[in-house]
Design a protein around this motif. Structure first.
Motif, PDB file in Angstrom:
ATOM      1  N   GLY A  73       8.473   9.750  96.779  1.00 18.72           N
ATOM      2  CA  GLY A  73       8.189   9.261  95.501  1.00 18.72           C
ATOM      3  C   GLY A  73       6.679   9.493  94.905  1.00 18.72           C
ATOM      4  N   ALA A  74       6.850   9.607  93.506  1.00 18.79           N
ATOM      5  CA  ALA A  74       5.631   9.904  92.949  1.00 18.79           C
ATOM      6  C   ALA A  74       4.402   8.684  93.159  1.00 18.79           C
ATOM      7  CB  ALA A  74       5.813   9.755  91.336  1.00 18.79           C
ATOM      8  N   GLY A  75       3.246   9.231  93.430  1.00 24.72           N
ATOM      9  CA  GLY A  75       1.973   8.462  93.866  1.00 24.72           C
ATOM     10  C   GLY A  75       1.851   7.858  95.278  1.00 24.72           C
ATOM     11  N   ASN A  76       3.088   8.270  96.075  1.00 23.35           N
ATOM     12  CA  ASN A  76       3.032   7.884  97.421  1.00 23.35           C
ATOM     13  C   ASN A  76       2.854   9.195  98.413  1.00 23.35           C
ATOM     14  OD1 ASN A  76       3.926   5.186  96.595  1.00 23.35           O
ATOM     15  ND2 ASN A  76       5.778   5.793  96.518  1.00 23.35           N
ATOM     16  N   ILE A  77       2.117   8.959  99.381  1.00 20.43           N
ATOM     17  CA  ILE A  77       1.948   9.969 100.387  1.00 20.43           C
ATOM     18  C   ILE A  77       3.354  10.308 101.173  1.00 20.43           C
ATOM     19  CG2 ILE A  77      -0.351   9.632 101.079  1.00 20.43           C
ATOM     20  CD1 ILE A  77       0.159   7.892 103.267  1.00 20.43           C
ATOM     21  N   PRO A  78       3.467  11.289 101.349  1.00 19.61           N
ATOM     22  CA  PRO A  78       5.043  11.643 101.957  1.00 19.61           C
ATOM     23  C   PRO A  78       5.142  10.937 103.122  1.00 19.61           C
ATOM     24  CG  PRO A  78       3.590  13.607 102.437  1.00 19.61           C
ATOM     25  CD  PRO A  78       2.657  12.536 101.806  1.00 19.61           C
ATOM     26  N   TYR A  79       6.494  10.738 103.528  1.00 18.27           N
ATOM     27  CA  TYR A  79       7.023  10.340 104.691  1.00 18.27           C
ATOM     28  C   TYR A  79       6.661  11.509 105.649  1.00 18.27           C
ATOM     29  CZ  TYR A  79      10.496   7.520 102.084  1.00 18.27           C
ATOM     30  OH  TYR A  79      11.206   6.748 101.315  1.00 18.27           O
ATOM     31  N   GLN A  80       6.447  11.144 106.976  1.00 17.40           N
ATOM     32  CA  GLN A  80       6.039  11.838 108.099  1.00 17.40           C
ATOM     33  C   GLN A  80       6.716  11.726 109.303  1.00 17.40           C
ATOM     34  OE1 GLN A  80       1.867  11.456 109.458  1.00 17.40           O
ATOM     35  NE2 GLN A  80       1.622  13.651 109.185  1.00 17.40           N
ATOM     36  N   LEU A  81       6.955  12.840 110.212  1.00 13.54           N
ATOM     37  CA  LEU A  81       7.584  12.760 111.525  1.00 13.54           C
ATOM     38  C   LEU A  81       6.443  13.501 112.424  1.00 13.54           C
ATOM     39  CD1 LEU A  81       9.394  11.919 113.607  1.00 13.54           C
ATOM     40  CD2 LEU A  81      10.831  13.865 113.205  1.00 13.54           C
ATOM     41  N   VAL A  82       5.973  12.574 113.509  1.00 12.69           N
ATOM     42  CA  VAL A  82       4.929  13.475 114.403  1.00 12.69           C
ATOM     43  C   VAL A  82       5.594  13.269 115.878  1.00 12.69           C
ATOM     44  CG1 VAL A  82       2.892  13.110 112.962  1.00 12.69           C
ATOM     45  CG2 VAL A  82       3.509  11.354 114.670  1.00 12.69           C
ATOM     46  N   LYS A  83       5.279  14.256 116.465  1.00  8.05           N
ATOM     47  CA  LYS A  83       5.578  14.423 118.321  1.00  8.05           C
ATOM     48  C   LYS A  83       4.058  13.997 118.852  1.00  8.05           C
ATOM     49  CE  LYS A  83       7.556  17.047 121.937  1.00  8.05           C
ATOM     50  NZ  LYS A  83       8.037  15.707 122.412  1.00  8.05           N
ATOM     51  N   ALA A  84       4.427  12.653 119.654  1.00  2.00           N
ATOM     52  CA  ALA A  84       3.148  12.148 120.364  1.00  2.00           C
ATOM     53  C   ALA A  84       2.551  13.073 121.410  1.00  2.00           C
ATOM     54  CB  ALA A  84       3.604  10.666 120.599  1.00  2.00           C
ATOM     55  N   ASN A  85       1.380  13.187 121.410  1.00  2.00           N
ATOM     56  CA  ASN A  85       0.892  13.416 122.740  1.00  2.00           C
ATOM     57  C   ASN A  85       0.782  12.658 123.715  1.00  2.00           C
ATOM     58  OD1 ASN A  85       0.239  16.289 121.501  1.00  2.00           O
ATOM     59  ND2 ASN A  85      -1.371  15.126 120.448  1.00  2.00           N
ATOM     60  N   PRO A  86       0.824  12.909 125.120  1.00  6.09           N
ATOM     61  CA  PRO A  86       0.627  11.606 126.005  1.00  6.09           C
ATOM     62  C   PRO A  86      -0.295  10.541 125.737  1.00  6.09           C
ATOM     63  CG  PRO A  86       0.770  14.083 127.168  1.00  6.09           C
ATOM     64  CD  PRO A  86       0.494  14.167 125.738  1.00  6.09           C
ATOM     65  N   ALA A  87      -0.157   9.566 125.941  1.00  5.48           N
ATOM     66  CA  ALA A  87      -0.932   8.310 125.712  1.00  5.48           C
ATOM     67  C   ALA A  87      -2.068   8.257 126.629  1.00  5.48           C
ATOM     68  CB  ALA A  87      -0.197   7.098 125.944  1.00  5.48           C
ATOM     69  N   MET A  88      -3.170   7.690 126.217  1.00 11.69           N
ATOM     70  CA  MET A  88      -4.399   7.562 127.228  1.00 11.69           C
ATOM     71  C   MET A  88      -4.267   6.153 127.202  1.00 11.69           C
ATOM     72  SD  MET A  88      -6.990   9.897 124.947  1.00 11.69           S
ATOM     73  CE  MET A  88      -6.152  10.101 123.471  1.00 11.69           C
ATOM     74  N   GLY A  89      -4.483   5.694 128.447  1.00  8.80           N
ATOM     75  CA  GLY A  89      -4.328   4.303 129.015  1.00  8.80           C
ATOM     76  C   GLY A  89      -2.757   3.686 129.056  1.00  8.80           C
ATOM     77  N   MET A  90      -2.546   2.591 129.603  1.00 10.74           N
ATOM     78  CA  MET A  90      -1.406   2.042 129.946  1.00 10.74           C
ATOM     79  C   MET A  90      -1.221   0.786 128.942  1.00 10.74           C
ATOM     80  SD  MET A  90      -0.040   3.943 132.219  1.00 10.74           S
ATOM     81  CE  MET A  90       1.513   2.959 132.356  1.00 10.74           C
ATOM     82  N   GLY A  91      -0.196   0.836 128.212  1.00 12.01           N
ATOM     83  CA  GLY A  91       0.132  -0.193 127.272  1.00 12.01           C
ATOM     84  C   GLY A  91       1.113   0.079 126.500  1.00 12.01           C
ATOM     85  N   ALA A  92       1.150  -0.513 125.182  1.00 17.78           N
ATOM     86  CA  ALA A  92       2.122  -0.273 124.165  1.00 17.78           C
ATOM     87  C   ALA A  92       2.250   1.048 123.830  1.00 17.78           C
ATOM     88  CB  ALA A  92       1.646  -1.052 122.929  1.00 17.78           C
ATOM     89  N   MET A  93       1.328   2.100 123.691  1.00 18.81           N
ATOM     90  CA  MET A  93       1.620   3.570 123.496  1.00 18.81           C
ATOM     91  C   MET A  93       1.938   4.318 124.398  1.00 18.81           C
ATOM     92  SD  MET A  93       0.724   3.508 120.410  1.00 18.81           S
ATOM     93  CE  MET A  93      -0.207   2.169 119.088  1.00 18.81           C
ATOM     94  N   ALA A  94       1.885   4.057 125.696  1.00 15.16           N
ATOM     95  CA  ALA A  94       2.524   4.567 126.759  1.00 15.16           C
ATOM     96  C   ALA A  94       3.839   4.973 126.770  1.00 15.16           C
ATOM     97  CB  ALA A  94       2.202   3.847 128.150  1.00 15.16           C
ATOM     98  N   GLY A  95       4.459   6.258 126.762  1.00 17.45           N
ATOM     99  CA  GLY A  95       5.757   6.527 126.772  1.00 17.45           C
ATOM    100  C   GLY A  95       6.089   6.947 125.320  1.00 17.45           C
ATOM    101  N   VAL A  96       5.383   6.628 124.209  1.00 19.50           N
ATOM    102  CA  VAL A  96       5.996   6.917 122.796  1.00 19.50           C
ATOM    103  C   VAL A  96       6.224   8.467 122.638  1.00 19.50           C
ATOM    104  CG1 VAL A  96       4.930   7.142 120.472  1.00 19.50           C
ATOM    105  CG2 VAL A  96       4.676   4.878 121.754  1.00 19.50           C
ATOM    106  N   THR A  97       7.305   8.642 121.993  1.00 22.08           N
ATOM    107  CA  THR A  97       7.524  10.154 121.835  1.00 22.08           C
ATOM    108  C   THR A  97       7.250  10.649 120.526  1.00 22.08           C
ATOM    109  OG1 THR A  97      10.070   9.513 121.490  1.00 22.08           O
ATOM    110  CG2 THR A  97       9.195   9.882 123.710  1.00 22.08           C
ATOM    111  N   HIS A  98       7.708   9.896 119.513  1.00 22.33           N
ATOM    112  CA  HIS A  98       7.297  10.081 118.175  1.00 22.33           C
ATOM    113  C   HIS A  98       7.016   8.934 117.309  1.00 22.33           C
ATOM    114  CE1 HIS A  98      10.468  12.912 119.691  1.00 22.33           C
ATOM    115  NE2 HIS A  98      10.251  13.672 118.667  1.00 22.33           N
TER     116      HIS A  98
END
Length: 184
Positions: A120-145
């Motif tokens: 939509g006008a005036g808004n940054i676009p939607y985005q999909l990213v593929k996660a690189n392996p997380a650093m450290g154990m916690g909430a970000m570990a195992g995130v794929t996208h």
């Protein structure tokens, strides 16, 4: 006489149980990607692990336009945002370069952009990213996208970017939901 105290105990217990049920919050519906453009939908075999609302700013810099000598344009430099849960409590941060999502537990990751779609006008676009392996154990570990959806603001400044002000930086406010996915 012993029946009355027992009846009173039963009534008090029933009231306590009903009160507890009345104070329970209904479960929040799981994020649905049904209304998103196909390009930014996460592939089957993944499930939502965490939903956040990024609130912050994006820095742009006036630079030479790629492959266009003598022309300039506003170029995305990087974000700086708090990642909050749906109740507004900060659970992480998003910053860059490089674009980095970091949980308050210290785990963090970077990612590679797969796709964008207009939001939509005036808004940054939607985005999909593929996660690189997380650093450290916690909430970000195992995130794929990670999906960026529900965007508000964040587009390049409307001010002039010319050879005369090359190198100038401007900061714009934005908000977006960041949905973190893990393998199902």
């Amino acid at each position: 006489m012993s029946i009355k105290p027992l009846s009173l105990l039963a009534v008090v217990s029933a009231v306590a149980v009903l009160s507890a049920c009345g104070s329970m919050k209904p479960t929040q519906p799981m994020f649905s990607q049904d209304s998103l453009p196909e390009a930014v939908k996460v592939p089957m075999g993944n499930k939502v692990a965490m939903e956040t609302v990024g609130v912050g700013e994006i820095t742009y810099e006036c630079r030479d336009k790629a492959n266009a000598p003598g022309l300039t344009e506003w170029v995305f430099v990087g974000p700086n945002a708090a990642l909050n849960d749906r109740s507004g409590k900060q659970v992480g941060k998003y910053y860059g370069p490089p674009a980095t999502w970091e949980s308050m537990d210290g785990s963090k990751l970077t990612a590679t952009q797969l796709a964008v779609a207009p939001a939509g006008a005036g808004n940054i676009p939607y985005q999909l990213v593929k996660a690189n392996p997380a650093m450290g154990m916690g909430a970000m570990a195992g995130v794929t996208h990670i999906q960026r959806v529900a965007t508000k603001g964040g587009v390049a400044p409307a001010s002039v970017c010319s050879p005369a002000n090359k190198g100038a930086k401007e900061i714009v406010k934005y908000q977006a939901d960041y949905i973190f996915w893990k393998a199902a």
